[in-house]
Motif scaffolding. Structure first.
Motif, PDB file in Angstrom:
ATOM      1  N   UNK A  32       6.938 -59.283 -21.182  1.00 22.31           N
ATOM      2  CA  UNK A  32       7.273 -57.892 -20.671  1.00 22.31           C
ATOM      3  C   UNK A  32       8.657 -57.851 -20.524  1.00 22.31           C
ATOM      4  N   UNK A  33       9.340 -58.742 -20.865  1.00 23.08           N
ATOM      5  CA  UNK A  33      11.002 -58.846 -20.487  1.00 23.08           C
ATOM      6  C   UNK A  33      11.591 -57.838 -21.642  1.00 23.08           C
ATOM      7  N   UNK A  34      12.194 -56.975 -21.414  1.00 17.30           N
ATOM      8  CA  UNK A  34      12.726 -55.673 -22.492  1.00 17.30           C
ATOM      9  C   UNK A  34      13.553 -56.449 -23.444  1.00 17.30           C
ATOM     10  N   UNK A  35      14.618 -56.936 -22.719  1.00 21.23           N
ATOM     11  CA  UNK A  35      15.744 -57.522 -23.544  1.00 21.23           C
ATOM     12  C   UNK A  35      15.335 -58.466 -24.354  1.00 21.23           C
ATOM     13  N   UNK A  36      14.459 -59.489 -23.728  1.00 19.25           N
ATOM     14  CA  UNK A  36      14.054 -60.829 -24.402  1.00 19.25           C
ATOM     15  C   UNK A  36      13.220 -60.283 -25.709  1.00 19.25           C
ATOM     16  N   UNK A  37      12.478 -59.205 -25.457  1.00 25.53           N
ATOM     17  CA  UNK A  37      11.638 -58.584 -26.682  1.00 25.53           C
ATOM     18  C   UNK A  37      12.501 -58.352 -27.653  1.00 25.53           C
TER      19      UNK A  37
END
Length: 307
Positions: A32-37
């Motif tokens: 769920x980590x947006x930046x990592x996604x």
């Protein structure tokens, strides 16, 4: 593993331009980590489309497909006309036209339809953007069918079978011998491409457009100083001319200026053994209504080098 919400998937999709399932997978892979996604998608090459989403796409291809008594026409836009000659792009447009034969609803329904080989039409388009490196959009599509008769078709400025700059479908409805009017279906489709009628018959003319035209013609006629009864006759005469410009069956036949389309249909009815009519048609021209960005040649070259 963290629970992934629909809102998160939507946000990532809007940020990257990647497909919905790809965004969901990216979020699952990164808890769920947006930046990592975003980084995950970029590494997979699935976020490449995001960089291109703001660029004007007004070139591309119109694709036409016909099966039985149903036809479909789609418009897929790209930034440059070079893409229209790309085999992958041509395959995509042809395939989407075939898919559209079985889709009811708007363009969003077509985007959500299954694409042969896996995924949806929208997801395949995102993959294509990443591979080719231009912004592309599936802008619109239309279907046309008839309960009895045939669907004629024509593609103008064709770059490949069923692909070109203008796509036309025409429904010819008859209970007669369809085999005897197949060529007429193609000819009337060519006529529609060239003459660009706005309506199939006078009964279909938009009343608002007709009232506006009548008001303009009335003012023009009154300016001549003629009596009101003469003005009315002048207006009716000019309305007939208006119909000849915008109504398919009232137009002069492009293959014979001495005939109107309705006369050609009447003759076709005799050949087929039953009346032939045109209950509907579709004409789709590439890029119509899209505002193209003005750019000089030097700026275009510089922009290309900077990509």
């Amino acid at each position: 593993m963290a629970a992934i919400s629909a809102a998160q998937v939507k946000e990532l999709r809007e940020t990257t331009g990647a497909g919905m399932m790809d965004c969901k997978q990216a979020l699952n892979q990164t808890d769920g980590d947006m930046e990592a996604a975003v980084d995950w998608l970029r590494k997979k090459g699935l976020a490449a489309a995001a960089k291109k989403a703001g660029r004007v796409a007004a070139e591309g291809l119109v694709g036409v497909a016909v099966k039985g008594t149903t036809g479909a026409v789609v418009e897929v836009n790209a930034e440059t006309d070079f893409v229209a000659r790309n085999p992958d792009f041509q395959t995509f447009v042809s395939t989407v036209a075939e898919v559209a034969l079985g889709v009811e609803g708007d363009v969003e329904a077509l985007k959500a339809a299954a694409y042969p080989g896996g995924g949806t039409v929208a997801e395949e388009l995102t993959n294509l953007i990443a591979r080719i490196g231009e912004n592309m959009t599936l802008r619109r599509f239309a279907r046309l069918s008839t309960s009895q008769g045939l669907i004629g078709s024509y593609v103008h400025a064709a770059t490949a079978p069923g692909l070109g700059k203008i796509g036309v479908l025409v429904a010819l409805e008859t209970s007669g011998d369809v085999g005897k009017i197949e060529e007429l279906g193609r000819q009337i489709s060519m006529h529609v491409a060239a003459a660009n009628p706005q309506w199939a018959s006078t009964d279909e003319v938009d009343t608002t457009a007709l009232d506006r035209e009548r008001a303009v013609l009335s003012e023009q006629a009154r300016a001549s100083g003629k009596p009101e009864n003469i003005v009315e006759k002048m207006v009716e005469g000019r309305l007939r001319k208006y119909y000849e410009e915008v109504v398919l069956v009232e137009q002069v036949w492009v293959l014979d200026p001495d005939q109107k389309v309705k006369a050609v249909l009447a003759e076709a009815g005799k050949t087929a053994g039953a009346p032939v009519s045109v209950p509907g048609y579709v004409r789709m021209a590439l890029g119509e209504g899209v505002e193209k960005a003005e750019q000089d040649f030097a700026a275009e070259v510089a922009a290309t080098l900077n990509r």
